[in-house]
Enzyme design. Structure first.
Site, mmCIF file in Angstrom:
data_model
loop_
_atom_site.group_PDB
_atom_site.id
_atom_site.type_symbol
_atom_site.label_atom_id
_atom_site.label_comp_id
_atom_site.label_asym_id
_atom_site.label_seq_id
_atom_site.Cartn_x
_atom_site.Cartn_y
_atom_site.Cartn_z
ATOM 1 C CD GLU A 185 -3.076 -1.046 2.112
ATOM 2 O OE1 GLU A 185 -3.073 -0.158 2.977
ATOM 3 O OE2 GLU A 185 -4.009 -1.848 1.993
ATOM 4 C CD GLU A 209 -8.648 -1.712 9.814
ATOM 5 O OE1 GLU A 209 -8.375 -0.525 9.576
ATOM 6 O OE2 GLU A 209 -8.663 -2.587 8.923
ATOM 7 C CE LYS A 219 -10.634 -3.653 4.053
ATOM 8 N NZ LYS A 219 -10.018 -4.824 4.727
ATOM 9 N NE ARG A 227 -9.928 -5.632 0.874
ATOM 10 C CZ ARG A 227 -10.498 -6.694 1.448
ATOM 11 N NH1 ARG A 227 -11.791 -6.909 1.295
ATOM 12 N NH2 ARG A 227 -9.809 -7.536 2.185
ATOM 13 C CE LYS A 236 -6.468 0.551 6.673
ATOM 14 N NZ LYS A 236 -6.834 -0.801 7.073
HETATM 15 C C1 2PG Z 1 -7.146 -4.066 5.607
HETATM 16 C C2 2PG Z 1 -6.862 -3.914 4.135
HETATM 17 C C3 2PG Z 1 -6.411 -2.563 3.767
HETATM 18 P P1 2PG Z 1 -6.498 -6.012 2.666
HETATM 19 O O1 2PG Z 1 -6.844 -5.088 6.236
HETATM 20 O O2 2PG Z 1 -7.740 -3.168 6.183
HETATM 21 O O3 2PG Z 1 -5.318 -2.128 4.545
HETATM 22 O O4 2PG Z 1 -5.974 -4.908 3.693
HETATM 23 O O5 2PG Z 1 -7.088 -5.296 1.519
HETATM 24 O O6 2PG Z 1 -5.287 -6.830 2.306
HETATM 25 O O7 2PG Z 1 -7.517 -6.812 3.420
HETATM 26 MG MG MG Z 2 -7.866 -4.255 8.146
#
Ligand code: 2PG
Ligand code: MG
Length: 428
Positions: A204, A284, A336, A365, A387
Site C-alpha cells: 500500500e 483496527e 469495504k 484494499r 483509509k
Molecule cells: C485491511 C486492508 C487494507 P487487505 O486489512 O484493512 O489495509 O488490507 O485489503 O489486504 O484486506
Molecule cells: Mg484491516
C-alpha cells in the site's frame, strides 16, 4: 434511463493481478464504468472473489469466469432496468446469485456491475458520483488515515502489525492533513534510509522496514513526527491495523518478528501497553474475529478514547455490526465495498453504523485499481474518515487527489471536521 448493455473485461490491479472492469451503457448512450479491488488479509465472512484457479491461465488468478457471468447472466437479467433504482438492481443481482456469500456469480462480478450502475446513474443526471450517491447530503471531507509502514500480508510478514498509520488530528483542513502526512512520510523514509532499515515499499505504498521489534517502528514514526515539527498526540497520532486474525492460530497470537507466541491475555496486555506508551487514536482488528472476549475487553477499557475498528470482525455486514453493537465489541466499522459486494448493501452498512453513533471508516484494499469510487463514497455518506494506504503510488493518490477535486467542486459547501468528529460522537 434504462440499461441497454453491460460489458466487462479483464484489467490488472496494483499488485499486477487480474481484476474486472465493467461498463454499463444506457439507452441514451450514456455510460458508466468501474473496476474492483482485491484484499490480501481477508475476513472469514467476506463475499467471495471468484477466480478461475486454472494454473494455465495467469497462474490461477484470472477472472474470466466472473467476466463471463457479467457478459451473460447478469447482462441478461439487468437489460431494460431503470438505472436510477440502484436498490432494485442490487436486489436483482443478489437474487440472481442466490448464495449467502455471492459465490455463484462472484462478488467481484456483482460489485463491478453495481458500481458501474452507480456511475452510469450519476452520469445520466450529469452530476458527480458523490452527489448522486449522497442523494441530498455529502459535503463532509474525510479525515485520512495514512500509512507510514506496511507489514503483515502486505510485506511478506516482515513485521507482524499490518499498518502503522498516522491521523493528523491537529489539522483543520483536508489539504493540511495531506501536507502534514507528506512531511511525516518523507521524514520517516529519510530516517529509515539513514539507518539502513529500508527494504522497499509494501503493497500500500508504506515503507517496508527491517525492524527487530514493533516498538522500533513506533519510535521511528515518533521521531519522524517530531522531525517534521509536529507534536505527537496533539497534532499527529498513530492509527494501527493489527489484522489480528492473520496472527491468530491455535488459540495464540504468533509474532514472527519477535519469535514468540502470546496467549490472548498476553496479547491484550501488549496492546494496552502500546496504548499507554504511544499516542494511538485508532486500532483496527486488534484481535482475531474469533477472540470476542478481547474485543469487548479492549472496547470497555479504552473505547472512550480510542477508536476500535472492526474490519475482519464485521466484513461490512449489517448483521455482524448489529451483533458488535449488542455485545460492545468495538465502536467503529471499516467499510469495504468488496467485502459485501453491492453498493446498496455498503450504503446500508454505513447508515446503520452512523445511526448507532459509531464511526464508519471507508477503506480501500491492498490490491487497488485506478478507480476513485471510494473517495466519492466517503464524501457522499459524510462518513468522516478514509483509509487507503500511503500518500504514494497512483492507485492510492488517485483517491486522495479525488477528494481534493471534490473539495474544489463543493466550494463553500465543503466541510471538514477532522478529529472533532470524535469529540462529537464519543461525547454521545
Ligand atoms: C485491511 C486492508 C487494507 P487487505 O486489512 O484493512 O489495509 O488490507 O485489503 O489486504 O484486506
Ligand atoms: Mg484491516
Amino acid at each position: 434511463m434504462k440499461i441497454s448493455d453491460i460489458d466487462a473485461f479483464q484489467i490488472f490491479d496494483s499488485r499486477g493481478h487480474p481484476t474486472i472492469e465493467a461498463e454499463v451503457t444506457l439507452d441514451s448512450g450514456i455510460r458508466g464504468s468501474a473496476s474492483v479491488p482485491s484484499g490480501a488479509s481477508r475476513g472469514k465472512f467476506e463475499a467471495l472473489e471468484l477466480r478461475d484457479h486454472d494454473p494455465l491461465k495467469y497462474q490461477g488468478q484470472s477472472v474470466f469466469k466472473a467476466i463471463k457471468n457479467i457478459n451473460g447472466e447478469i447482462r441478461e437479467a439487468l437489460m431494460g432496468s431503470p438505472v436510477a433504482n440502484q436498490p432494485a438492481i442490487d436486489q436483482t443481482l443478489i437474487r440472481l446469485d442466490g448464495t449467502e456469500n455471492k459465490s455463484r456469480l462472484g462478488a467481484n462480478a456483482i460489485l463491478a456491475v453495481s458500481m458501474a450502475v452507480a456511475r452510469a446513474a450519476a452520469n445520466s443526471k450529469n452530476i458527480p458520483l458523490f452527489q448522486s450517491l449522497g442523494d441530498g447530503r455529502g459535503c463532509l471531507l474525510p479525515l485520512p488515515e495514512i500509512q507510514m509502514i506496511g507489514g503483515g500480508a502486505h510485506s511478506g510478514g516482515r513485521i507482524d502489525v499490518q499498518d502503522f498509520m498516522i491521523i493528523c488530528n491537529g489539522a483543520t483542513t483536508y489539504a493540511q492533513c495531506l501536507e502534514m502526512s507528506y512531511n511525516v512520510y518523507k521524514h520517516c523514509g529519510r530516517l529509515l534510509k539513514q539507518r539502513n532499515l529500508l527494504a522497499g515499499l509494501a503493497d500500500e505504498g508504506g515503507y517496508w522496514p527491517e525492524f527487530d521489534t514493533h516498538e522500533a517502528a513506533f519510535d521511528v514514526i515518533m521521531e519522524a513526527i517530531e522531525s517534521a515539527g509536529y507534536l505527537p498526540g496533539k497534532e499527529v497520532s498513530f492509527s494501527l491495523d493489527i489484522a489480528g486474525s492473520e496472527l491468530y492460530a491455535g488459540g495464540k497470537y504468533h509474532l514472527r518478528l519477535e519469535n514468540r507466541s502470546l496467549s490472548p491475555l498476553e496479547f491484550f496486555n501488549l496492546i494496552r501497553q502500546w496504548c499507554a506508551n504511544y499516542p494511538i487514536l485508532s486500532i483496527e482488528d486488534p484481535f482475531s474475529e474469533d477472540d470476542r472476549d478481547n474485543w469487548a475487553r479492549l472496547t470497555q477499557d479504552v473505547g472512550s478514547k480510542i477508536n476500535i475498528i472492526g474490519d475482519d470482525l464485521f466484513t461490512t455486514r449489517v448483521d455482524k455490526v448489529k451483533d458488535g453493537i449488542a455485545n460492545g465489541l468495538a465502536n467503529s466499522v471499516l467499510i469495504k465495498l468488496n467485502q459485501i459486494g453491492t453498493v446498496t448493501e455498503t450504503l446500508e452498512c454505513i447508515q446503520y453504523t452512523q445511526e448507532a453513533g459509531w464511526f464508519p471508516v471507508i477503506s480501500g484494499r491492498s490490491g487497488e485499481t485506478e478507480d476513485p469510487f471510494i473517495a466519492h463514497l466517503a464524501v457522499a455518506t459524510d462518513a468522516g474518515q478514509l483509509k487507503l494506504g500511503a500518500l504514494a503510488r497512483s492507485e492510492r493518490t488517485v483517491k486522495w487527489n479525488e477528494v481534493l477535486r471534490i473539495e474544489r467542486s463543493l466550494g463553500d459547501k465543503a466541510h471538514f471536521l477532522g478529529a472533532k468528529l470524535f469529540d462529537r460522537n464519543l461525547a454521545r
